[in-house]
Design a protein around this motif. Structure first.
Motif, mmCIF file in Angstrom:
data_model
loop_
_atom_site.group_PDB
_atom_site.id
_atom_site.type_symbol
_atom_site.label_atom_id
_atom_site.label_comp_id
_atom_site.label_asym_id
_atom_site.label_seq_id
_atom_site.Cartn_x
_atom_site.Cartn_y
_atom_site.Cartn_z
ATOM 1 N N VAL A 24 0.815 -1.206 0.000
ATOM 2 C CA VAL A 24 0.000 0.000 0.000
ATOM 3 C C VAL A 24 0.853 1.263 0.000
ATOM 4 C CG1 VAL A 24 -1.882 1.248 1.153
ATOM 5 C CG2 VAL A 24 -1.730 -1.249 1.371
ATOM 6 N N LEU A 25 0.472 2.207 -0.856
ATOM 7 C CA LEU A 25 0.937 3.584 -0.749
ATOM 8 C C LEU A 25 -0.220 4.367 -0.144
ATOM 9 C CD1 LEU A 25 2.757 6.056 -1.286
ATOM 10 C CD2 LEU A 25 1.681 6.225 -3.552
ATOM 11 N N ALA A 26 -0.044 4.896 1.076
ATOM 12 C CA ALA A 26 -1.109 5.613 1.787
ATOM 13 C C ALA A 26 -0.797 7.108 1.745
ATOM 14 C CB ALA A 26 -1.200 5.125 3.230
ATOM 15 N N VAL A 27 -1.729 7.893 1.182
ATOM 16 C CA VAL A 27 -1.474 9.315 0.943
ATOM 17 C C VAL A 27 -2.527 10.174 1.639
ATOM 18 C CG1 VAL A 27 -1.143 11.103 -0.807
ATOM 19 C CG2 VAL A 27 -0.530 8.726 -1.323
ATOM 20 N N ASP A 28 -2.076 11.215 2.336
ATOM 21 C CA ASP A 28 -2.980 12.206 2.897
ATOM 22 C C ASP A 28 -2.257 13.545 2.906
ATOM 23 O OD1 ASP A 28 -5.758 11.850 4.736
ATOM 24 O OD2 ASP A 28 -4.680 13.742 4.970
ATOM 25 N N ARG A 29 -2.980 14.618 2.620
ATOM 26 C CA ARG A 29 -2.342 15.928 2.511
ATOM 27 C C ARG A 29 -2.195 16.632 3.853
ATOM 28 N NH1 ARG A 29 -5.542 20.690 1.956
ATOM 29 N NH2 ARG A 29 -4.048 21.460 0.431
ATOM 30 N N ASP A 30 -2.929 16.199 4.867
ATOM 31 C CA ASP A 30 -2.866 16.857 6.170
ATOM 32 C C ASP A 30 -1.653 16.352 6.952
ATOM 33 O OD1 ASP A 30 -4.166 18.479 8.383
ATOM 34 O OD2 ASP A 30 -3.974 16.512 9.334
ATOM 35 N N PRO A 31 -0.758 17.242 7.408
ATOM 36 C CA PRO A 31 0.470 16.789 8.081
ATOM 37 C C PRO A 31 0.212 15.958 9.336
ATOM 38 C CG PRO A 31 0.646 19.101 7.457
ATOM 39 C CD PRO A 31 -0.778 18.704 7.212
#
Length: 407
Positions: free
Chosen positions: A123-130
């Motif tokens: 899995v590549l898990a992406v989120d923009r919130d730090p």
């Protein structure tokens, strides 16, 4: 101390020790515990630890005590994350489709990524919130899944998903949140309740239209959406699946790269899946001996006709999702009740009937009625050793009360 620094402090040896110390703190005792701990630890760290302990306690319902006690959460993360049983089911379905790698866009605190990794999927898990990305990274470490999950803080719009077998997108669906991508604050047609759930799919963050286009670029994809999405908003090249767990509808999923146009309702535990046969609406018929209340996922998926067909039943009203039949048949897709009485809506008559039957345990269900169950319960004042279920509904257009018991 900002939110990221506050969370990071919990990952220090002092922070972890504090988390262990406050793990089982009762909310009623928080003030006394905080006062005592602040004599030896920074006040902000104590507050962060107690806040995290509260979130972990809330998360037990979704993740189970073992995982919730080790994981980290944000308030939005607890609220929006997928229930572990649902995430596990979806990950198993992906594994069954031969998917070996997934780009999890808008990963939140990592609940779905964790289920995917436990199914053996990279899995590549992406989120923009730090802060959210940091929490997801901490959860991956806490559960020992670092070999399978890479957490990346980024805007999902700029992420290259070309090297993955599938894309999974779980957009934010509450006002004031933006998990995966920046978005405009405008809302079409009043589709969003400020600070609450978002009902307009284009007000998701990122918008559903973007997620659909991202899905179409991948060999396979799954988009998690609100179960109340209008059927006309479902792309024709997607499969739509509504999922309930223990009778409660949890989510809908749009699948790409499976069976375009298919509609299904999946019930957990199980899973048990009902596929659409595109049957016409059932006919309205008089109330029979049994009333069937379809599972919420069946209703959301518009598969009441399929259930009625299995039961050789019909509807009590053209606009109400109650099925009636003369015979009792076992089905996992609806709860069955034996109907003993049918009355025009009249509180006094119902009160007299319940008093005669000595009903003290009263369950009130409604569909197609403006009367609130608690209001009715107060008016009839049930008393006695017996139990009954009252359905407030319409029968062939007329306000009606059906009295019965689980079959």
């Amino acid at each position: 101390m900002n939110d990221l620094a506050s969370f990071s402090s919990l990952l220090t040896p002092e922070g972890r020790a504090l988390l262990d110390a406050v793990r089982d703190t009762d909310p009623a005792d928080e003030l006394a515990v905080a006062t005592r701990l602040r004599r030896e630890h920074p006040a902000e760290l104590v507050s962060a630890a107690l806040g995290q302990a509260r979130l972990r306690q809330r998360a037990v319902a979704k993740f189970g005590a073992a995982d919730a006690g080790r994981m980290y959460f944000t308030p939005n993360g607890v609220e929006q994350s997928t229930r572990a049983s649902v995430a596990t089911y979806r990950a198993g379905r992906m594994r069954g489709l031969g998917i070996g790698s997934v780009a999890d866009l808008c990963c939140g605190i990592g609940g779905d990524a964790i289920a995917l990794a436990r199914a053996g999927i990279r899995v590549l898990a992406v989120d923009r919130d730090p802060v959210t990305a940091a929490v997801a990274r901490a959860n991956v470490e806490a559960l020992g899944l670092g070999d399978l999950i890479e957490v990346r803080e980024a805007d999902v719009v700029g992420v290259d998903t070309g090297g993955y077998d599938a894309v999974f997108v779980d957009p934010a669906r509450r006002g004031g949140q933006s998990r995966g991508a920046a978005r405009s604050t405008s809302v079409r047609g009043g589709g969003r309740v400020a600070g609450g759930r978002i009902f307009d799919p284009e007000a998701y963050s990122p918008p559903l239209s973007w997620a659909v286009e991202a899905a179409r670029k991948a060999p396979r994809a799954a988009l998690k959406i609100a179960p109340g999405i209008p059927h006309e908003a479902i792309p024709p090249d997607a499969e739509a699946e509504w999922i309930s767990d223990g009778g409660d509808v949890k989510e809908a999923v749009l699948w790409f790269g499976t069976e375009a146009g298919a509609v299904r309702a999946t019930l957990l535990p199980g899973p048990r899946t009902l596929l659409s046969s595109r049957l016409p609406d059932p006919e309205v018929r008089p109330v029979g001996r049994y009333l069937y209340e379809p599972d919420g996922a069946v209703i959301r998926a518009h598969l009441v006709a399929e259930v009625a067909g299995q039961l050789d039943g019909g509807l009590v009203d053209a606009t109400i999702a109650y099925v009636t039949a003369d015979e009792l048949r076992a089905t996992p897709y609806a709860a069955a009740y034996e109907i003993t009485d049918q009355l025009p809506f009249n509180v006094k008559k119902l009160k007299a009937l319940l008093r005669e039957r000595e009903v003290g345990i009263l369950t009130v269900k409604k569909r197609g009625s403006a009367v609130e169950p608690e209001e009715l319960r107060k008016k009839v004042k049930p008393q006695g050793p017996h139990s009954a279920t009252v359905f407030l509904t319409r029968v062939a257009g007329a306000p009606t009360m059906l009295v019965g018991r689980p079959a």
